[in-house]
Write a protein that holds these residues in place. Structure first.
Motif, PDB file in Angstrom:
ATOM      1  N   GLN A  37      29.672  44.717  49.122  1.00  0.00           N
ATOM      2  CA  GLN A  37      30.260  45.322  47.897  1.00  0.00           C
ATOM      3  C   GLN A  37      30.990  44.405  46.749  1.00  0.00           C
ATOM      4  O   GLN A  37      31.285  43.151  47.157  1.00  0.00           O
ATOM      5  N   THR A  38      31.028  44.781  45.482  1.00  0.00           N
ATOM      6  CA  THR A  38      31.739  44.227  44.317  1.00  0.00           C
ATOM      7  C   THR A  38      32.948  44.971  44.004  1.00  0.00           C
ATOM      8  O   THR A  38      32.684  46.064  43.389  1.00  0.00           O
ATOM      9  N   VAL A  39      34.019  44.405  44.257  1.00  0.00           N
ATOM     10  CA  VAL A  39      35.289  45.502  43.858  1.00  0.00           C
ATOM     11  C   VAL A  39      35.758  44.942  42.466  1.00  0.00           C
ATOM     12  O   VAL A  39      36.110  43.713  42.408  1.00  0.00           O
ATOM     13  N   THR A  40      36.048  46.090  41.920  1.00  0.00           N
ATOM     14  CA  THR A  40      36.699  45.584  40.296  1.00  0.00           C
ATOM     15  C   THR A  40      38.014  46.478  40.545  1.00  0.00           C
ATOM     16  O   THR A  40      38.257  47.498  40.994  1.00  0.00           O
ATOM     17  N   LEU A  41      39.184  45.522  40.235  1.00  0.00           N
ATOM     18  CA  LEU A  41      40.406  46.128  39.968  1.00  0.00           C
ATOM     19  C   LEU A  41      40.744  46.215  38.627  1.00  0.00           C
ATOM     20  O   LEU A  41      40.724  45.497  37.808  1.00  0.00           O
ATOM     21  N   THR A  42      41.514  47.454  38.274  1.00  0.00           N
ATOM     22  CA  THR A  42      41.709  47.903  36.956  1.00  0.00           C
ATOM     23  C   THR A  42      43.399  48.257  36.904  1.00  0.00           C
ATOM     24  O   THR A  42      43.542  49.241  37.787  1.00  0.00           O
ATOM     25  N   ALA A  43      44.063  47.666  36.237  1.00  0.00           N
ATOM     26  CA  ALA A  43      45.493  48.193  35.689  1.00  0.00           C
ATOM     27  C   ALA A  43      45.432  49.234  34.623  1.00  0.00           C
ATOM     28  O   ALA A  43      44.662  49.122  33.693  1.00  0.00           O
ATOM     29  N   ASP A  44      46.543  50.126  34.659  1.00  0.00           N
ATOM     30  CA  ASP A  44      46.635  51.118  33.565  1.00  0.00           C
ATOM     31  C   ASP A  44      47.290  50.548  32.397  1.00  0.00           C
ATOM     32  O   ASP A  44      47.685  51.379  31.602  1.00  0.00           O
ATOM     33  N   GLU A  45      47.646  49.293  32.504  1.00  0.00           N
ATOM     34  CA  GLU A  45      48.344  48.645  31.560  1.00  0.00           C
ATOM     35  C   GLU A  45      48.002  47.151  31.457  1.00  0.00           C
ATOM     36  O   GLU A  45      47.583  46.717  32.375  1.00  0.00           O
ATOM     37  N   ALA A  46      48.596  46.492  30.498  1.00  0.00           N
ATOM     38  CA  ALA A  46      48.332  44.997  30.446  1.00  0.00           C
ATOM     39  C   ALA A  46      49.139  44.522  31.536  1.00  0.00           C
ATOM     40  O   ALA A  46      50.270  44.467  31.514  1.00  0.00           O
ATOM     41  N   ALA A  47      48.516  43.652  32.480  1.00  0.00           N
ATOM     42  CA  ALA A  47      48.956  43.187  33.643  1.00  0.00           C
ATOM     43  C   ALA A  47      48.318  42.190  34.252  1.00  0.00           C
ATOM     44  O   ALA A  47      47.237  42.066  34.012  1.00  0.00           O
ATOM     45  N   SER A  48      48.907  41.198  34.966  1.00  0.00           N
ATOM     46  CA  SER A  48      48.529  40.220  36.024  1.00  0.00           C
ATOM     47  C   SER A  48      48.477  40.724  37.128  1.00  0.00           C
ATOM     48  O   SER A  48      49.452  41.168  37.851  1.00  0.00           O
ATOM     49  N   ILE A  49      46.947  40.625  37.780  1.00  0.00           N
ATOM     50  CA  ILE A  49      46.954  41.146  39.213  1.00  0.00           C
ATOM     51  C   ILE A  49      46.651  40.020  40.065  1.00  0.00           C
ATOM     52  O   ILE A  49      45.738  39.200  39.819  1.00  0.00           O
ATOM     53  N   TYR A  50      47.401  39.968  41.378  1.00  0.00           N
ATOM     54  CA  TYR A  50      47.274  39.046  42.186  1.00  0.00           C
ATOM     55  C   TYR A  50      46.783  39.599  43.500  1.00  0.00           C
ATOM     56  O   TYR A  50      47.040  40.822  43.865  1.00  0.00           O
TER      57      TYR A  50
END
Length: 502
Positions: free
Chosen positions: A166-179
């Protein structure tokens, strides 16, 4: 008074004799000046306008304006704070907060300036030599206080099984940095920063969180992505029972694999039935053709959508009973010669938009019993469309049909019809329910009892597994025949069936 002018690049420095200078820290001996000029240290193109006597003192006069800095510089903010103005030499700083250009009549900076709302700060400085800096501008914009942490979702969602990488996409509901981390450890702001889809080729525990521009942190999300390419075990002991001219029940023992979700029954490459869950041990197959040979294959399906190899069985449907030789067969999907009281059938695509159907049954009952309930859901309490055919209690012997549904504007449509007659509980009655392009109708012994017109605006949702409840939970209902057609029978066909089934 004696004066020396020197130039350092574009900077002009004037030096003059002033034994009574008020600024002794900026006063230099003529010998020092002479040495500087002779050595040309940090000086170029020095010009002596008048001679001076060694030992006389001079004061450094400069035309370089002061440099003023603001801390912090202009930015968006959600909480009040203060701004500090600092000059790189002794100077007086003037400022305004209303966007106007400051002058020497403006407020003098003496301590940090409180900022509580959107402000345009303008400022400049004048040093002790009278040099004035240019006016500088800083804009501080107040924004709504943000205390809400971001929410992060993954696509595909986690805690599922997959039969391929699988290729997993992470999406935040606002401008943010994801770790994120992939080894099961809790991520921190020192962990990998999400910049694009994450490839997952083996079973992985993906953990991640986000930090928005206001510094709010989301919770740590933890999801397993299970990569499973192994097929589940097959069912065992596949057999059949209740074989009729148009239907059969397939039975089996469940698969030994614990990750099975349900079973599908195939006829060739076509799925003809699907169970609700992994614990199902049978499936009723309807709509078969009399005197026809079929091969059915039951395959288990697991959480990762892997199919088992499948178990197959071959059978031949019998001809229609001689007593039913005159039965209309065009559009016949289901024929139960002796259906059980309070049993459930799941004809595929039973409700399908506004498509017609016909249900016929030859039935007798105790008073106060339900003959038939049709729901557009697998559970009665979830139904939005239902049709009920029943018989009321004494003293009035009545047949009742209740129709509840909603039109395309979600308005409720309720129709109730009572048919009162001196009817015995002993004989069988031939009950027919027809839904055609314009109405739903009830016939009793081939006579029209109730008809509810609704036209094309009447809406019945298409559902994969509607529920057909035959009989009554409390009282006995006896059936000789129950037939379902995927079309509306004509007046002549209803009369033909009435003669055949009685």
């Amino acid at each position: 008074m004696k004066q020396v002018v020197s130039r350092i690049g574009s900077r002009c420095i004037a030096m003059y004799i002033d034994d009574s200078s008020a600024h002794p820290d900026r006063t230099y001996s003529s010998e020092k000046i002479e040495r500087l000029l002779d050595a040309k240290v940090n000086l170029s193109d020095a010009v002596l306008y008048e001679n001076w006597t060694p030992g006389e003192k001079v004061e450094l006069i400069e035309e370089v304006p002061p440099l003023v800095t603001a801390s912090p510089e202009g930015r968006n903010f959600s909480q009040p704070f203060t701004v500090t103005l600092t000059a790189n030499e002794p100077a007086t700083i003037y400022y305004t907060l209303d966007g106007s250009t400051p002058t020497e009549s403006s407020p003098v900076y003496s301590s940090p300036i409180p900022i509580t709302g959107t402000v345009t700060l303008k400022y400049f400085a004048i040093d002790v030599a009278g040099n004035a800096s240019a006016v500088q501008i800083q804009v501080y914009s107040s924004i709504t206080s943000d205390t809400k942490p971001p929410t992060v979702t993954s696509s595909p969602p986690g805690n599922k099984s997959f039969n391929s990488a699988q290729t997993v996409t992470l999406t935040a509901d606002e401008a943010a940095s994801i770790y994120y981390t992939l080894n099961g450890s809790d991520p921190t702001t020192s962990s990998s920063v999400y910049t694009g889809p994450i490839p997952i080729r083996t079973t992985t525990n993906l953990k991640y969180f986000a930090v928005d521009r206001a510094g709010n942190k989301s919770p740590i999300y933890s999801f397993w992505f299970t990569i499973d390419q192994d097929p589940p075990n097959d069912v065992t002991s596949l057999a059949y029972t209740k074989l009729t001219a148009t239907s059969v029940r397939l039975t089996w023992n469940v698969s030994g694999s614990t990750d099975v979700t349900f079973y599908e029954v195939f006829s060739g490459q076509t799925v003809v039935a699907r169970t609700r869950n992994r614990l199902a041990t049978y499936s009723d197959i309807i709509g078969l053709t009399p005197s026809t040979t079929y091969t059915f294959t039951v395959r288990a399906k697991d959480l990762a959508n892997n199919y088992s190899f499948g178990q197959s069985i071959t059978l031949t449907t019998p001809p229609v009973s001689p007593s039913l030789a005159g039965l209309v067969t065009n559009g016949l999907v289901l024929l139960e010669e002796t259906p059980e009281n309070y049993s459930f059938l799941y004809p595929r695509n039973y409700f399908d938009g506004n498509e017609p159907f016909t249900l016929t049954m030859t039935v007798k009952s105790d008073q106060g019993t339900s003959f038939l309930n049709i729901f557009d859901s697998a559970r009665e309490n979830e139904a939005t469309t239902s049709v009920t055919v029943k018989r009321n209690y004494s003293p009035n012997t009545q047949f009742v049909v209740t129709l509840f549904a909603r039109d395309l504007n979600t308005n409720a449509i309720v129709a109730t019809s009572l048919f009162t007659a001196s009817l015995s509980t002993a004989p069988y009655y031939h009950v027919v329910l027809v839904r055609d392009a314009s109405a739903i109708s009830l016939y009793l012994d081939n006579a029209l009892i109730m008809q509810k017109p609704f036209g094309p605006q009447f809406h019945i949702a298409r559902l994969e597994r509607p529920l057909l409840q035959v009989g009554d939970k409390v009282n006995n209902v006896w059936y000789e025949y129950l037939a379902y057609y995927n079309r509306a029978l004509t007046t002549e066909e209803r009369a033909q069936n009435y003669k055949t089934l009685l």
